[in-house]
Design an enzyme around this catalytic site. Structure first.
Site, PDB file in Angstrom:
ATOM      1  N   TRP A   1       0.829  -1.205   0.000  1.00 39.51           N
ATOM      2  CA  TRP A   1       0.000   0.000   0.000  1.00 39.51           C
ATOM      3  C   TRP A   1       0.871   1.266   0.000  1.00 39.51           C
ATOM      4  O   TRP A   1       0.432   2.318   0.377  1.00 39.51           O
ATOM      5  CB  TRP A   1      -0.933   0.007   1.216  1.00 39.51           C
ATOM      6  CG  TRP A   1      -2.082  -0.936   1.094  1.00 39.51           C
ATOM      7  CD1 TRP A   1      -3.349  -0.625   0.669  1.00 39.51           C
ATOM      8  CD2 TRP A   1      -2.112  -2.341   1.389  1.00 39.51           C
ATOM      9  NE1 TRP A   1      -4.147  -1.750   0.668  1.00 39.51           N
ATOM     10  CE2 TRP A   1      -3.411  -2.821   1.106  1.00 39.51           C
ATOM     11  CE3 TRP A   1      -1.161  -3.242   1.848  1.00 39.51           C
ATOM     12  CZ2 TRP A   1      -3.790  -4.150   1.287  1.00 39.51           C
ATOM     13  CZ3 TRP A   1      -1.531  -4.577   2.024  1.00 39.51           C
ATOM     14  CH2 TRP A   1      -2.835  -5.013   1.739  1.00 39.51           C
TER      15      TRP A   1
ATOM     16  N   CYS B   1      -6.649  -5.011  -1.416  1.00 40.55           N
ATOM     17  CA  CYS B   1      -7.765  -5.868  -0.983  1.00 40.55           C
ATOM     18  C   CYS B   1      -8.582  -6.518  -2.105  1.00 40.55           C
ATOM     19  O   CYS B   1      -8.907  -7.694  -2.020  1.00 40.55           O
ATOM     20  CB  CYS B   1      -8.678  -5.132  -0.009  1.00 40.55           C
ATOM     21  SG  CYS B   1      -9.635  -3.803  -0.766  1.00 40.55           S
TER      22      CYS B   1
ATOM     23  N   HIS C   1     -13.539  -1.862   1.485  1.00 40.77           N
ATOM     24  CA  HIS C   1     -12.663  -3.011   1.715  1.00 40.77           C
ATOM     25  C   HIS C   1     -13.386  -4.213   1.137  1.00 40.77           C
ATOM     26  O   HIS C   1     -14.600  -4.325   1.263  1.00 40.77           O
ATOM     27  CB  HIS C   1     -12.395  -3.187   3.212  1.00 40.77           C
ATOM     28  CG  HIS C   1     -11.539  -4.387   3.509  1.00 40.77           C
ATOM     29  ND1 HIS C   1     -10.431  -4.702   2.753  1.00 40.77           N
ATOM     30  CD2 HIS C   1     -11.641  -5.365   4.440  1.00 40.77           C
ATOM     31  CE1 HIS C   1      -9.892  -5.818   3.217  1.00 40.77           C
ATOM     32  NE2 HIS C   1     -10.602  -6.243   4.233  1.00 40.77           N
TER      33      HIS C   1
ATOM     34  N   ASP D   1     -11.306 -13.513   4.728  1.00 34.91           N
ATOM     35  CA  ASP D   1     -10.603 -12.333   4.224  1.00 34.91           C
ATOM     36  C   ASP D   1      -9.119 -12.666   4.071  1.00 34.91           C
ATOM     37  O   ASP D   1      -8.468 -13.053   5.036  1.00 34.91           O
ATOM     38  CB  ASP D   1     -10.797 -11.173   5.214  1.00 34.91           C
ATOM     39  CG  ASP D   1     -10.334  -9.840   4.651  1.00 34.91           C
ATOM     40  OD1 ASP D   1      -9.612  -9.836   3.632  1.00 34.91           O
ATOM     41  OD2 ASP D   1     -10.674  -8.800   5.235  1.00 34.91           O
TER      42      ASP D   1
ATOM     43  N   ASN E   1     -19.686  -2.306  11.736  1.00 37.64           N
ATOM     44  CA  ASN E   1     -20.543  -1.715  12.768  1.00 37.64           C
ATOM     45  C   ASN E   1     -19.899  -0.697  13.694  1.00 37.64           C
ATOM     46  O   ASN E   1     -20.563  -0.184  14.589  1.00 37.64           O
ATOM     47  CB  ASN E   1     -21.104  -2.816  13.673  1.00 37.64           C
ATOM     48  CG  ASN E   1     -22.294  -3.493  13.038  1.00 37.64           C
ATOM     49  OD1 ASN E   1     -23.243  -2.825  12.649  1.00 37.64           O
ATOM     50  ND2 ASN E   1     -22.229  -4.800  12.902  1.00 37.64           N
TER      51      ASN E   1
ATOM     52  N   ASP F   1     -18.551   2.540  15.591  1.00 36.95           N
ATOM     53  CA  ASP F   1     -19.031   3.922  15.639  1.00 36.95           C
ATOM     54  C   ASP F   1     -17.846   4.852  15.413  1.00 36.95           C
ATOM     55  O   ASP F   1     -16.722   4.538  15.780  1.00 36.95           O
ATOM     56  CB  ASP F   1     -19.667   4.211  17.009  1.00 36.95           C
ATOM     57  CG  ASP F   1     -20.981   3.444  17.178  1.00 36.95           C
ATOM     58  OD1 ASP F   1     -21.647   3.189  16.164  1.00 36.95           O
ATOM     59  OD2 ASP F   1     -21.338   3.103  18.322  1.00 36.95           O
TER      60      ASP F   1
ATOM     61  N   GLU G   1     -29.840   0.394  10.329  1.00 35.93           N
ATOM     62  CA  GLU G   1     -29.200   1.333  11.253  1.00 35.93           C
ATOM     63  C   GLU G   1     -30.236   2.071  12.088  1.00 35.93           C
ATOM     64  O   GLU G   1     -31.245   2.540  11.563  1.00 35.93           O
ATOM     65  CB  GLU G   1     -28.368   2.355  10.463  1.00 35.93           C
ATOM     66  CG  GLU G   1     -27.084   1.790   9.879  1.00 35.93           C
ATOM     67  CD  GLU G   1     -26.056   1.441  10.947  1.00 35.93           C
ATOM     68  OE1 GLU G   1     -26.258   1.743  12.130  1.00 35.93           O
ATOM     69  OE2 GLU G   1     -25.030   0.848  10.572  1.00 35.93           O
TER      70      GLU G   1
ATOM     71  N   GLU H   1     -30.779  -3.370  15.853  1.00 37.13           N
ATOM     72  CA  GLU H   1     -29.379  -3.049  15.584  1.00 37.13           C
ATOM     73  C   GLU H   1     -28.672  -2.617  16.862  1.00 37.13           C
ATOM     74  O   GLU H   1     -27.565  -3.051  17.157  1.00 37.13           O
ATOM     75  CB  GLU H   1     -29.299  -1.959  14.507  1.00 37.13           C
ATOM     76  CG  GLU H   1     -27.886  -1.631  14.050  1.00 37.13           C
ATOM     77  CD  GLU H   1     -27.322  -0.360  14.660  1.00 37.13           C
ATOM     78  OE1 GLU H   1     -26.102  -0.164  14.584  1.00 37.13           O
ATOM     79  OE2 GLU H   1     -28.093   0.424  15.247  1.00 37.13           O
TER      80      GLU H   1
ATOM     81  N   TYR I   1      -7.617   4.792  -1.152  1.00 37.69           N
ATOM     82  CA  TYR I   1      -8.840   4.121  -0.683  1.00 37.69           C
ATOM     83  C   TYR I   1      -8.748   3.648   0.758  1.00 37.69           C
ATOM     84  O   TYR I   1      -9.751   3.377   1.399  1.00 37.69           O
ATOM     85  CB  TYR I   1      -9.222   2.977  -1.635  1.00 37.69           C
ATOM     86  CG  TYR I   1      -8.595   1.631  -1.328  1.00 37.69           C
ATOM     87  CD1 TYR I   1      -9.302   0.673  -0.586  1.00 37.69           C
ATOM     88  CD2 TYR I   1      -7.320   1.300  -1.768  1.00 37.69           C
ATOM     89  CE1 TYR I   1      -8.731  -0.567  -0.309  1.00 37.69           C
ATOM     90  CE2 TYR I   1      -6.756   0.067  -1.495  1.00 37.69           C
ATOM     91  CZ  TYR I   1      -7.462  -0.861  -0.764  1.00 37.69           C
ATOM     92  OH  TYR I   1      -6.914  -2.085  -0.482  1.00 37.69           O
TER      93      TYR I   1
END
Length: 707
Positions: free
Chosen positions: A234, A269, A328, A351, A391, A393, A443, A448, A537
């Site tokens: 990267w 990725c 991603h 992944d 998820n 915050d 959301e 949720e 990115y």
């Protein structure tokens, strides 16, 4: 058995009936001389003998896998069509015996180890070794007894047999498809996958289990701790390898790896995900590429990503180890999870991009999507990490000088910004399918926040957060356990919108605008800061382009648009220097005087580019030549330096590269390829143009090949 000469039963030939078996097993696409079949499903072999097969004759088919096949280890199946012992679930029977020919039907166990089996036939004391004696055994999504069984023909066609597709990239504000050739049936690709299975050093008993196989492949597709397929990079400098943006598919990568047995430079990725899809589909595990926009990389498992801004509203590099990537890409694979409590079958996230170590190596998953959705992050594997990716915050901090000292203020919290528009290619169509709901509840819904509370209860209390290099400055804001954050309610109904008023062509000024709105009665004085940056990115800032600071007064329900214009010479230099595709990142901060109303809004946009036009007939006939032309007109007002056009059509022609030199504004280039179709059905041609300033304009077109 009579001892007189000539009566000794010998095998003279084994016919693997490749075309019939291949058709029934959906393996006729593989470019390989050997027989390829799927487990748990019958295939037939035709044996020719030196004389007629008699009732008293001894006959055994022996399938061995691994270095030293042994019956006791379950790595050697010796199948006798006369007595039918259940050898680890394998079965054999005589379909037809006439003259010196004998037709046999063999069914492997639906939980047999996948891999390369060597076949020999024993008659009495004679052992016959056929040519191309290796039989490749794969997972079988068509077989109900197999844990990868997928009960939907259209989905099997897409997730197992489709050798082309696209990977969604860009930003949540502007998503676009990047065509990708998976090419799981191309020459040497199956052998490369078998080589990886051998490299994995998995016990043969583990090779039956797609959970173990998909996990180890997520480790082997990156080169980090096992000299696997792809070297990640990267840095923005790819001079001694291939830039991640220059690949248009997995085939060249896997072929090169198989040939050299050394990691191929370089991947990011979407390249890791493209190659892992190829490997999974090639082995028979249903797989799809999944793109998550505004993807969180939470290094400290507190489900919070801290974003640091300076007084101009510019995002600061290196302040936090956490990051948010514009997108991603990872993979989902389909399987039953017999190793987990009931209810976690179906799609599992894996992944191959090396981000964080898991059990001491760079691997990730398989993690059930259902565990992520419900906050069951105690389940293996890596569910906390995947949960945070979709998820976490976001907490915004601003750095202000107070009496000459740096102080951090928490401006705002955003609970909806991470994990947006989770995308994959739709089944049987060239369009985007949004699968966000498979990963999370809507959301802000009660479900949720409940899932978030449940997830937080499984996380270890973090002693220090935010975990930046400057964490001490913000120590007053510490919380001992991850808290479930709520959006703050605004007194003024403050809203921000960021847009572009003109197309974003490289070489033209960037015409941007920030719209500020209020909706509550009263007069509001708003301090607005807006900044524009170029970023890669992964969220890394490549250049600061300009900012705007204004104080505006709004009455009641009203709005105002503040322009932010960036001249071309502010950014063109950076475009030529960085070897990655860069995106335009705009951050706006609004603070209403006399209230606690503060709001932060970020948007990432990509540059607009002129298209590549592909000209060719809609249909063509097998083995008959046709011409395909690629046309590009530089509609921008800057020359494109050192242009390369790369084109590939699986089953039509080998990958070709054209050096186009510099393309001046207004100039049109045209390149042609002569194609000779070698396979029937729908085939796709992919084209990609790269230059110093632009890192990848792509186009694709489909042609139908008829007999």
């Amino acid at each position: 058995m009579s001892i007189n000469s000539g009566s000794d039963l010998k095998v003279t030939k084994v016919d693997f009936l490749k075309s019939e078996n291949g058709r029934l097993h959906h393996t006729d696409g593989y470019s390989i001389k050997n027989l390829v079949v799927r487990r748990g499903q019958a295939f037939q072999l035709q044996l020719s003998f030196s004389r007629e097969l008699r009732a008293a004759d001894k006959l055994a088919l022996r399938f061995g896998i691994g270095e030293k096949p042994m019956k006791i280890r379950g790595t050697l199946m010796s199948l006798n069509p006369r007595r039918e012992p259940d050898l680890g679930g394998w079965q054999i029977s005589i379909v037809k015996n006439s003259g010196t020919e004998c037709l046999l039907s063999i069914t492997s166990s639906p939980s047999a180890p996948v891999g390369k089996y060597i076949l020999n036939v024993k008659t009495g004391t004679n052992i016959y070794k056929p040519e191309n004696d290796a039989v490749y055994l794969l997972f079988n999504p068509w077989c109900e007894g197999d844990v990868v069984f997928l009960d939907d023909e259209a989905k099997r066609k897409e997730y197992v047999l489709n050798d082309t597709g696209c990977i969604y990239v860009g930003s949540s504000y502007s998503i676009y498809p990047r065509p990708w050739n998976f090419g799981q049936f191309e020459e040497f690709v199956l052998d490369a996958c078998m080589y990886l299975l051998d490299r994995s050093e998995l016990r043969l008993s583990h090779r039956r289990d797609p959970v173990v196989v998909s996990r180890i492949m997520s480790a082997l597709v990156n080169a980090n701790d096992d000299n696997g397929v792809l070297l990640g990079n990267w840095s923005g400098n790819y001079s001694n390898g291939t830039s991640p943006l220059d690949w248009i598919g997995s085939v060249a990568i896997l072929q090169k790896y198989y040939k050299t047995k050394k990691p191929v430079p370089y991947g990011q990725c979407w390249v890791f995900a493209g190659v892992l899809t190829t490997v999974m589909r090639c082995l028979g595990i249903p797989s799809r590429c999944v793109s998550n926009f505004n993807s969180a990389h939470d290094t400290d498992e507190n489900l919070r990503i801290d974003v640091y801004l300076n007084e101009r509203g510019e995002k600061m590099n290196g302040m936090s180890l956490d990051s948010i990537w514009n997108f991603h890409v990872w993979n989902d694979v389909w399987m039953k999870r017999t190793d987990l409590p009931a209810g976690f079958d179906g799609w599992q996230a894996i992944d191959a991009t090396p981000q964080e170590q898991s059990q001491g190596r760079f691997q990730c998953g398989p993690c059930p999507l259902k565990a992520v959705r419900d906050g069951d992050v105690y389940l293996p594997f890596d569910s906390k990490f995947v949960y945070a990716e979709v998820n976490a915050d976001k907490v915004y901090w601003i750095l202000r000088k107070v009496n000459g000292k740096d102080k951090y203020y928490r401006i705002s919290t955003e609970t909806r910004g991470v994990g947006e528009n989770i995308s994959t290619k739709a089944v049987g169509q060239n369009k985007r399918e949004d699968i966000t709901y498979e990963y999370k509840y809507p959301e802000g819904s009660e479900d949720e926040r409940k899932a978030m509370e449940k997830a937080c209860s499984f996380l270890r209390p973090s002693g220090m957060a935010p975990r930046g290099r400057f964490a001490s400055a913000a120590a007053s804001e510490m919380t001992s356990r991850p808290e479930v954050l709520r959006e703050t309610v605004s007194k003024t109904g403050l809203q921000l919108e960021i847009s572009n008023t003109e197309a974003l062509y490289p070489g033209s000024p960037l015409e941007l605008a920030i719209t500020v709105k209020t909706s509550a009665p009263g007069s509001w004085t708003i301090n607005l800061t807006g900044s524009c940056q170029l970023q890669s990115y992964t969220g890394k800032v490549e250049a600061n382009l300009g900012y705007v600071k204004e104080t505006v007064i709004l009455e009641g329900n009203s709005e105002i648009q503040i322009p932010l214009k960036i001249p071309a010479d502010m950014y063109m230099n950076t475009l030529g220097m960085v070897e990655d595709e860069v995106l335009i990142h705009v951050t706006a901060i609004a603070e209403v005087e006399g209230t606690d109303d503060k709001l932060t809004k970020e948007t990432t946009m990509r540059f607009d580019y002129p298209p590549i036009v592909i000209q060719m007939p809609e249909t063509a006939r097998l083995n008959q030549e046709f011409t395909c032309a690629f046309i590009f007109k530089n509609r921008m007002n800057v020359p494109l330096v050192n242009c390369k056009l790369m084109v590939e059509g699986l089953g039509l022609f080998k990958m070709s590269t054209f050096d186009e030199g510099d393309i001046e504004p207004g100039r049109i280039i045209k390149s042609q390829v002569i194609c000779t179709p070698t396979r029937l059905g729908e085939k796709k041609i992919v084209a990609k143009l790269t230059s110093l300033q632009i890192k990848g304009i792509t186009a694709e077109k489909t042609i139908t090949i008829t007999p």
